[in-house]
Design a protein around this motif. Structure first.
Motif, PDB file in Angstrom:
ATOM      1  N   GLY A 179     -42.016   1.671  81.674  1.00 55.24           N
ATOM      2  CA  GLY A 179     -40.799   2.247  81.688  1.00 55.24           C
ATOM      3  C   GLY A 179     -40.334   2.293  80.385  1.00 55.24           C
ATOM      4  O   GLY A 179     -40.553   1.544  79.679  1.00 55.24           O
ATOM      5  N   GLU A 180     -39.043   3.252  79.872  1.00 54.18           N
ATOM      6  CA  GLU A 180     -38.639   3.450  78.427  1.00 54.18           C
ATOM      7  C   GLU A 180     -37.320   2.975  78.922  1.00 54.18           C
ATOM      8  O   GLU A 180     -36.577   3.562  79.487  1.00 54.18           O
ATOM      9  CB  GLU A 180     -38.988   4.673  78.067  1.00 54.18           C
ATOM     10  N   LEU A 181     -36.729   2.098  77.775  1.00 55.67           N
ATOM     11  CA  LEU A 181     -35.180   1.665  77.793  1.00 55.67           C
ATOM     12  C   LEU A 181     -34.389   3.053  77.934  1.00 55.67           C
ATOM     13  O   LEU A 181     -33.406   3.027  78.603  1.00 55.67           O
ATOM     14  CB  LEU A 181     -35.152   0.849  76.482  1.00 55.67           C
ATOM     15  N   ASP A 182     -34.536   4.185  77.279  1.00 60.19           N
ATOM     16  CA  ASP A 182     -33.781   5.129  77.083  1.00 60.19           C
ATOM     17  C   ASP A 182     -33.685   5.953  78.237  1.00 60.19           C
ATOM     18  O   ASP A 182     -32.550   6.327  78.551  1.00 60.19           O
ATOM     19  CB  ASP A 182     -34.211   6.352  76.059  1.00 60.19           C
ATOM     20  N   TYR A 183     -34.405   5.679  79.172  1.00 63.53           N
ATOM     21  CA  TYR A 183     -34.483   6.029  80.645  1.00 63.53           C
ATOM     22  C   TYR A 183     -33.811   5.452  81.684  1.00 63.53           C
ATOM     23  O   TYR A 183     -33.608   5.796  82.779  1.00 63.53           O
ATOM     24  CB  TYR A 183     -35.754   6.835  81.066  1.00 63.53           C
ATOM     25  N   LEU A 184     -33.516   4.114  81.413  1.00 64.88           N
ATOM     26  CA  LEU A 184     -33.211   3.355  82.286  1.00 64.88           C
ATOM     27  C   LEU A 184     -31.532   3.196  82.335  1.00 64.88           C
ATOM     28  O   LEU A 184     -30.855   3.533  81.503  1.00 64.88           O
ATOM     29  CB  LEU A 184     -33.289   1.817  81.875  1.00 64.88           C
ATOM     30  N   ASP A 185     -30.924   2.875  83.711  1.00 68.64           N
ATOM     31  CA  ASP A 185     -29.684   2.883  83.735  1.00 68.64           C
ATOM     32  C   ASP A 185     -28.990   1.781  83.168  1.00 68.64           C
ATOM     33  O   ASP A 185     -29.664   0.765  82.832  1.00 68.64           O
ATOM     34  CB  ASP A 185     -29.085   3.126  85.119  1.00 68.64           C
ATOM     35  N   ASP A 186     -27.628   1.897  82.784  1.00 66.84           N
ATOM     36  CA  ASP A 186     -27.048   0.497  82.342  1.00 66.84           C
ATOM     37  C   ASP A 186     -26.902  -0.688  83.019  1.00 66.84           C
ATOM     38  O   ASP A 186     -27.371  -1.757  82.299  1.00 66.84           O
ATOM     39  CB  ASP A 186     -25.404   0.805  81.985  1.00 66.84           C
ATOM     40  N   GLY A 187     -26.907  -0.654  84.396  1.00 68.07           N
ATOM     41  CA  GLY A 187     -27.095  -2.026  85.206  1.00 68.07           C
ATOM     42  C   GLY A 187     -28.582  -2.304  84.858  1.00 68.07           C
ATOM     43  O   GLY A 187     -28.775  -3.696  85.046  1.00 68.07           O
ATOM     44  N   THR A 188     -29.532  -1.554  84.956  1.00 63.07           N
ATOM     45  CA  THR A 188     -30.790  -2.289  84.977  1.00 63.07           C
ATOM     46  C   THR A 188     -31.193  -2.857  83.667  1.00 63.07           C
ATOM     47  O   THR A 188     -31.760  -3.805  83.385  1.00 63.07           O
ATOM     48  CB  THR A 188     -31.782  -1.105  84.963  1.00 63.07           C
ATOM     49  N   ILE A 189     -30.347  -2.278  82.440  1.00 58.51           N
ATOM     50  CA  ILE A 189     -30.533  -2.968  81.320  1.00 58.51           C
ATOM     51  C   ILE A 189     -29.903  -4.163  81.056  1.00 58.51           C
ATOM     52  O   ILE A 189     -30.195  -5.255  80.497  1.00 58.51           O
ATOM     53  CB  ILE A 189     -30.160  -1.923  79.948  1.00 58.51           C
ATOM     54  N   SER A 190     -28.825  -4.200  81.680  1.00 48.32           N
ATOM     55  CA  SER A 190     -27.806  -5.333  81.884  1.00 48.32           C
ATOM     56  C   SER A 190     -28.564  -6.439  82.383  1.00 48.32           C
ATOM     57  O   SER A 190     -28.635  -7.705  82.039  1.00 48.32           O
ATOM     58  CB  SER A 190     -26.683  -5.036  82.343  1.00 48.32           C
ATOM     59  N   ALA A 191     -29.308  -6.297  83.714  1.00 55.87           N
ATOM     60  CA  ALA A 191     -29.836  -7.325  84.575  1.00 55.87           C
ATOM     61  C   ALA A 191     -31.130  -7.705  83.467  1.00 55.87           C
ATOM     62  O   ALA A 191     -31.292  -8.904  83.400  1.00 55.87           O
ATOM     63  CB  ALA A 191     -30.197  -6.564  85.908  1.00 55.87           C
ATOM     64  N   ALA A 192     -31.716  -6.853  82.747  1.00 58.46           N
ATOM     65  CA  ALA A 192     -32.990  -7.113  82.216  1.00 58.46           C
ATOM     66  C   ALA A 192     -32.639  -8.157  81.233  1.00 58.46           C
ATOM     67  O   ALA A 192     -33.114  -9.045  80.829  1.00 58.46           O
ATOM     68  CB  ALA A 192     -33.757  -6.047  81.743  1.00 58.46           C
ATOM     69  N   LEU A 193     -31.518  -7.909  80.276  1.00 58.80           N
ATOM     70  CA  LEU A 193     -30.987  -8.781  79.204  1.00 58.80           C
ATOM     71  C   LEU A 193     -30.827 -10.135  79.684  1.00 58.80           C
ATOM     72  O   LEU A 193     -30.929 -10.855  78.899  1.00 58.80           O
ATOM     73  CB  LEU A 193     -29.914  -8.025  78.571  1.00 58.80           C
ATOM     74  N   ARG A 194     -29.854 -10.267  80.762  1.00 56.55           N
ATOM     75  CA  ARG A 194     -29.259 -11.289  81.394  1.00 56.55           C
ATOM     76  C   ARG A 194     -30.407 -12.293  81.657  1.00 56.55           C
ATOM     77  O   ARG A 194     -30.317 -13.688  81.414  1.00 56.55           O
ATOM     78  CB  ARG A 194     -28.229 -11.211  82.320  1.00 56.55           C
ATOM     79  N   ALA A 195     -31.615 -11.592  82.230  1.00 55.12           N
ATOM     80  CA  ALA A 195     -32.762 -12.433  83.041  1.00 55.12           C
ATOM     81  C   ALA A 195     -33.962 -12.657  81.933  1.00 55.12           C
ATOM     82  O   ALA A 195     -35.081 -12.958  82.253  1.00 55.12           O
ATOM     83  CB  ALA A 195     -32.973 -11.810  84.181  1.00 55.12           C
ATOM     84  N   ARG A 196     -33.561 -12.451  80.681  1.00 56.86           N
ATOM     85  CA  ARG A 196     -34.757 -12.598  79.810  1.00 56.86           C
ATOM     86  C   ARG A 196     -35.485 -13.838  79.582  1.00 56.86           C
ATOM     87  O   ARG A 196     -34.994 -14.981  80.132  1.00 56.86           O
ATOM     88  CB  ARG A 196     -34.379 -12.189  78.245  1.00 56.86           C
ATOM     89  N   LYS A 197     -36.762 -13.843  79.362  1.00 52.10           N
ATOM     90  CA  LYS A 197     -37.453 -15.166  79.568  1.00 52.10           C
ATOM     91  C   LYS A 197     -37.987 -15.389  78.168  1.00 52.10           C
ATOM     92  O   LYS A 197     -38.420 -14.473  77.100  1.00 52.10           O
ATOM     93  CB  LYS A 197     -38.708 -14.927  80.507  1.00 52.10           C
ATOM     94  N   GLU A 198     -38.192 -16.665  77.955  1.00 51.73           N
ATOM     95  CA  GLU A 198     -38.899 -17.161  76.627  1.00 51.73           C
ATOM     96  C   GLU A 198     -40.337 -16.814  76.769  1.00 51.73           C
ATOM     97  O   GLU A 198     -41.141 -16.848  77.695  1.00 51.73           O
ATOM     98  CB  GLU A 198     -38.709 -18.691  76.543  1.00 51.73           C
ATOM     99  N   ILE A 199     -40.797 -16.307  75.496  1.00 56.70           N
ATOM    100  CA  ILE A 199     -42.338 -15.872  75.257  1.00 56.70           C
ATOM    101  C   ILE A 199     -43.105 -17.200  74.828  1.00 56.70           C
ATOM    102  O   ILE A 199     -42.570 -18.131  73.973  1.00 56.70           O
ATOM    103  CB  ILE A 199     -42.374 -14.944  74.230  1.00 56.70           C
TER     104      ILE A 199
END
Length: 199
Positions: A179-199
């Motif tokens: 997937g590419e960020l530019d094609y994702l909806d705002d809600g998906t981006i929001s969820a992905a940012l909130r649930a980010r994980k440590e590398i």
């Protein structure tokens, strides 16, 4: 009767056809629409494009596009919260901003590492990223790269370069493989940012 010279119109169609998402047929339809709506659309569009051609530039700090050497996001002191979100290109930065959930600063790489295309770290803004981490009081780097092979390779390379210097996280759920960020909806981006994980 002399044949009409449509070379300017054909040149405009050819240029429009080079835009993402437009082929020759779509470009013809778009140009025909512009000509029909000359006063309402074509003239203001041409004026705006001329102004942007004169004033647009890349931010010297992060790589965003704006009309000054330092973009408004980098100049905004309220965004100096220690979080730095690394994206592949400006379209991804704009997608993150559209989601409205990230309030830190950005770093645009200008692409991803690619052995096939001979794109190495020196061709991207990775050295500048390392400098920013060292000088800007960054305490977390969020790797918001596209979930492609090149994106993940780039993320691993950056993680190696910054290991032990700063907390590293990446976007989590919601970003599909390939997937590419530019094609994702705002809600998906929001969820992905909130649930980010440590590398």
């Amino acid at each position: 009767m002399a044949a009409q010279d449509n070379s300017d119109i054909e040149a405009l169609i050819a240029l429009m056809a080079k835009l993402p998402g437009l082929g020759p047929r779509s470009a013809r339809r778009a140009v025909l629409h512009l000509i029909r709506k000359r006063a309402l659309v074509l003239t203001p569009l041409a004026d705006a494009m001329g102004r942007v051609a004169e004033t647009a530039r890349e931010c010297l700090n992060c790589g965003n596009v704006g009309t000054s050497d330092i973009c408004t996001l980098c100049a905004d002191e309220t965004r100096a919260n220690g979080e730095l979100c690394v994206v592949e290109d400006v379209a991804d930065l704009w997608a993150m901003e559209r989601a409205g959930v990230f309030k830190g600063r950005y770093h645009v790489l200008g692409g991803t590492l690619s052995a096939l295309d001979a794109v190495g770290p020196e061709n991207l803004r990775i050295p500048r990223l390392v400098d920013r981490v060292a000088t800007e009081g960054v305490n977390e780097v969020i790797l918001a790269l596209n979930a492609t092979i090149d994106g993940q390779t780039t993320a691993h390379y950056i993680a190696d370069q910054l290991e032990g210097r700063v907390k590293l996280t990446s976007l989590a759920q919601g970003v599909p493989i390939g997937g590419e960020l530019d094609y994702l909806d705002d809600g998906t981006i929001s969820a992905a940012l909130r649930a980010r994980k440590e590398i």
